[in-house]
Scaffold this motif. Structure first.
Motif, PDB file in Angstrom:
ATOM      1  N   LEU A 180     -12.472  -1.355   8.239  1.00 36.99           N
ATOM      2  CA  LEU A 180     -12.608  -2.836   8.722  1.00 36.99           C
ATOM      3  C   LEU A 180     -13.831  -3.338   8.605  1.00 36.99           C
ATOM      4  O   LEU A 180     -14.808  -2.620   8.638  1.00 36.99           O
ATOM      5  N   PRO A 181     -13.999  -4.617   8.350  1.00 38.22           N
ATOM      6  CA  PRO A 181     -15.472  -5.297   8.273  1.00 38.22           C
ATOM      7  C   PRO A 181     -16.273  -5.044   9.550  1.00 38.22           C
ATOM      8  O   PRO A 181     -17.293  -5.126   9.072  1.00 38.22           O
ATOM      9  N   SER A 182     -15.640  -5.062  10.637  1.00 40.05           N
ATOM     10  CA  SER A 182     -16.423  -4.948  11.896  1.00 40.05           C
ATOM     11  C   SER A 182     -15.854  -4.406  12.953  1.00 40.05           C
ATOM     12  O   SER A 182     -14.402  -4.447  13.080  1.00 40.05           O
ATOM     13  N   VAL A 183     -16.219  -3.824  13.944  1.00 40.75           N
ATOM     14  CA  VAL A 183     -15.811  -3.378  15.079  1.00 40.75           C
ATOM     15  C   VAL A 183     -16.402  -3.561  16.431  1.00 40.75           C
ATOM     16  O   VAL A 183     -17.580  -3.488  16.396  1.00 40.75           O
ATOM     17  N   GLY A 184     -15.694  -4.358  17.134  1.00 40.36           N
ATOM     18  CA  GLY A 184     -16.474  -4.902  18.515  1.00 40.36           C
ATOM     19  C   GLY A 184     -16.644  -3.764  19.720  1.00 40.36           C
ATOM     20  O   GLY A 184     -16.172  -2.669  19.406  1.00 40.36           O
ATOM     21  N   ALA A 185     -17.681  -3.941  20.217  1.00 41.82           N
ATOM     22  CA  ALA A 185     -18.247  -2.761  21.363  1.00 41.82           C
ATOM     23  C   ALA A 185     -17.055  -2.430  22.189  1.00 41.82           C
ATOM     24  O   ALA A 185     -17.027  -1.142  22.662  1.00 41.82           O
ATOM     25  N   ASP A 186     -16.188  -3.207  22.626  1.00 44.08           N
ATOM     26  CA  ASP A 186     -15.025  -2.805  23.389  1.00 44.08           C
ATOM     27  C   ASP A 186     -13.677  -2.478  22.702  1.00 44.08           C
ATOM     28  O   ASP A 186     -12.663  -2.547  23.552  1.00 44.08           O
ATOM     29  N   GLU A 187     -13.648  -2.546  21.538  1.00 48.74           N
ATOM     30  CA  GLU A 187     -12.343  -2.355  20.811  1.00 48.74           C
ATOM     31  C   GLU A 187     -11.956  -1.095  20.714  1.00 48.74           C
ATOM     32  O   GLU A 187     -12.688  -0.279  20.360  1.00 48.74           O
ATOM     33  N   ASP A 188     -10.699  -0.558  21.001  1.00 51.18           N
ATOM     34  CA  ASP A 188     -10.356   0.819  20.848  1.00 51.18           C
ATOM     35  C   ASP A 188      -9.849   1.348  19.623  1.00 51.18           C
ATOM     36  O   ASP A 188      -9.328   0.749  18.829  1.00 51.18           O
ATOM     37  N   PHE A 189     -10.645   2.146  19.426  1.00 46.31           N
ATOM     38  CA  PHE A 189     -10.381   3.091  18.024  1.00 46.31           C
ATOM     39  C   PHE A 189      -9.025   3.146  17.679  1.00 46.31           C
ATOM     40  O   PHE A 189      -8.555   3.014  16.487  1.00 46.31           O
ATOM     41  N   PHE A 190      -8.077   3.617  18.299  1.00 43.80           N
ATOM     42  CA  PHE A 190      -6.630   4.033  18.420  1.00 43.80           C
ATOM     43  C   PHE A 190      -5.813   2.682  18.201  1.00 43.80           C
ATOM     44  O   PHE A 190      -5.000   2.674  17.483  1.00 43.80           O
ATOM     45  N   VAL A 191      -6.122   1.680  18.933  1.00 43.63           N
ATOM     46  CA  VAL A 191      -5.560   0.479  18.776  1.00 43.63           C
ATOM     47  C   VAL A 191      -5.819  -0.053  17.427  1.00 43.63           C
ATOM     48  O   VAL A 191      -4.885  -1.021  16.995  1.00 43.63           O
ATOM     49  N   LEU A 192      -6.965   0.074  17.074  1.00 46.79           N
ATOM     50  CA  LEU A 192      -7.280  -0.592  15.647  1.00 46.79           C
ATOM     51  C   LEU A 192      -6.628   0.089  14.623  1.00 46.79           C
ATOM     52  O   LEU A 192      -6.919  -0.278  13.456  1.00 46.79           O
TER      53      LEU A 192
END
Length: 555
Positions: free
Chosen positions: A29-41
């Motif tokens: 992914l281009p970026s991941v937010g601090a509170d985004e879930d690795f598995f949901v993504l």
């Protein structure tokens, strides 16, 4: 026993930006937010394994796959890592002046080879079906390039003064490539015959290449089958796509008369084996090795040996190794339901399949204490990512199904088992066997008689200029365990669920084909219950021979 000072816990400050970048890299992914879930993504077990290895290598701290499951966001994982971690124990090039020991896994296969003699039981047959004009000289040179790049493919295992050692042979300029002319009607038989020829580990390298040319050449086209036969002592499932990728790169370069433009590998398999032996050397165990040793000693104390289940025939005194396979497939709709269930439960599809398999064995006579082996990649250092070699490790997963739990409770217990095991996954299976010291028998392997293997994905064909290529691992008529369930999750171009495919490999000493077929059907039934009826008691599952006969039909 002493703990080496450089393994001691230390305060850490993990940069959030660096951690977020590693999340994004593994998830593509281009970026991941601090509170985004690795598995949901879109993360799953194997991408979590990759992430933990890259964090260790990039940030220099110990982190396990279980850490990521428990802390699936950048913010929560950073907090966990900042609480104080051991320095990462990374693989580095070793001094080659002394004999190189076999890795623990190599030693196990070498001992089996000494005990039963040369056998095709551990042959891995990678088949490439090629159509188009093939430059055989370029192919020979490209295969030589691959052998030069990956020492494991040209390593013999021989007896040294203190046990088996690796003998790395010089790389050939061109790899030996046996060429056989066949007709369309005989090619499959010829390939299978070649794939069934055993290796002699002490006198030959664990790699053969054989090219079968189809003389019929319908409509003037050229057709070939390239068999890359490798002993398991030099390869694992993760290695397959490294091998095909490198072969394609080398062939494209050699076709145009160029050297191969690949980056040098940071380490070789021999370096890993030296590193692995140092981690678990008697009297010099690190704090991590000590902790993992004690965990497995306690976790497997009193485990049933062997796992008992209903079979069609009594277990023979010595297994023949004969086996067969049946396909298994979960359609995209069920895959989607399982992913949703996993996310609600805070686990993965692997955990759900493991729970379903434990329930299946329980219903087929295994009792309430169900022990299953599961494979993990064993590549805890990013420097090992691109290597061909035998890194895979086996975890011994013990699930307690006592007290008539519901399906949801069985899943929770399975998840707890899996997380604890993943937290201690680095201890080699052979050391676990030594620590637990179960009763030994020639009739079955120690600790694990049923294996669950989630693969990294289907084998990808090499990119060969001017050729169309298809790739597969040829199923051989063997069985290394009573039952081996091998599955691969597939995802579409948008990361959505595309189904789960695989097979059941079963020992013909114990099971009839119809019994194996019923087990495949029952596993699918149980997975549907896990996804749709989690509150159902496990004693009320619609499984068994009667349920199979009434509801499933031919798969």
């Amino acid at each position: 026993m002493t703990t080496e000072p450089h393994h001691a816990p230390r305060p850490t400050r993990v940069p959030e930006e660096a951690l977020a970048a590693l999340f994004a890299e593994c998830l593509q992914l281009p970026s991941v937010g601090a509170d985004e879930d690795f598995f949901v993504l879109g993360g799953y077990s194997l991408t979590a394994t990759t992430l933990s290895a890259r964090i260790r290598s990039a940030l220099g701290v110990e982190v396990t796959t279980a850490d990521i499951f428990r802390n699936p966001t950048v913010r929560s994982l950073r907090a966990a890592l900042d609480s104080g971690r051991e320095a990462a124990r990374l693989v580095r090039p070793a001094d080659r002046g002394a004999p190189v020991p076999a890795s623990f896994a190599q030693e196990r296969l070498w001992i089996l080879d000494q005990f039963i003699g040369p056998t095709s039981l551990y042959n891995v047959a990678l088949v490439l079906r090629l159509s188009g004009p093939l430059d055989q000289a370029a192919l020979r040179t490209a295969l030589g390039d691959v052998l030069e790049r990956h020492e494991a493919l040209r390593t013999r295992v021989v007896l040294g003064e203190d046990g088996p050692v690796q003998e790395v042979l010089p790389a050939p300029r061109e790899a030996p490539l046996h060429h056989t002319r066949v007709t369309t009607g005989t090619v499959e038989e010829a390939v299978r015959e070649a794939a069934d020829r055993p290796f002699r580990l002490a006198t030959e390298i664990p790699f053969r290449a054989e090219l079968f040319a189809d003389d019929t050449r319908a409509h003037g086209s050229e057709a070939y089958v390239l068999l890359l036969l490798i002993h398991h002592i030099a390869v694992d499932g993760w290695s397959n796509n490294r091998l095909t990728r490198d072969l394609g790169l080398a062939y494209r370069a050699r076709l145009t008369g160029r050297d191969v433009p690949w980056e040098p590998l940071p380490v070789q398999y021999a370096d890993y084996a030296v590193w692995q032996r140092a981690q678990y050397a008697p009297g010099r165990l690190s704090a991590t090795a000590l902790r993992q040793t004690e965990f497995w000693r306690a976790a497997l104390a009193g485990a049933p040996e062997p796992l008992v289940m209903t079979t069609d025939r009594p277990r023979p005194p010595v297994p023949s190794g004969r086996g067969d396979q049946l396909p298994l497939a979960l359609d995209p709709a069920l895959h989607r339901e399982l992913l949703s269930t996993a996310r609600r439960s805070g686990c993965t599809v692997f955990v759900l399949v493991h729970a379903a398999l434990a329930l299946l064995l329980h219903l087929r006579g295994a009792g309430e204490d169900v022990v299953i082996g599961a494979t993990v990649a064993g590549r805890s250092d990013a420097s090992l990512d691109d290597l061909v070699g035998l890194f895979v490790n086996t975890l011994v997963l013990r699930v307690d199904l006592s007290g008539a739990p519901t399906v949801a409770e069985a899943v929770r217990r399975t998840q707890a088992t899996d997380l604890a095991a993943m937290e201690h996954q680095d201890l080699p299976f052979d050391r676990v066997v030594e620590v637990v010291n179960p009763p030994r028998s020639a009739a079955y392997g120690p600790l694990v008689q049923v294996l669950l293997a989630f693969q990294a994905g289907p084998v990808e064909p090499p990119e060969l200029t001017g050729l169309r290529a298809e790739a597969e691992i040829l199923p051989l008529k063997v069985a290394k365990f009573d039952l081996t369930w091998e599955l691969t999750e597939a995802f579409d171009g948008d990361g959505g669920p595309a189904g789960v495919t695989g097979h059941l490999e079963y020992a013909e000493d114990l099971f009839d084909r119809e019994t194996a077929r019923s087990m495949v059907a029952d596993l699918v039934l149980i997975l549907r219950v896990i996804a749709g009826e989690p509150d159902r008691p496990i004693h009320d599952l619609p499984c068994g021979r009667t349920a199979f006969a009434k509801s499933s039909g031919d798969l």
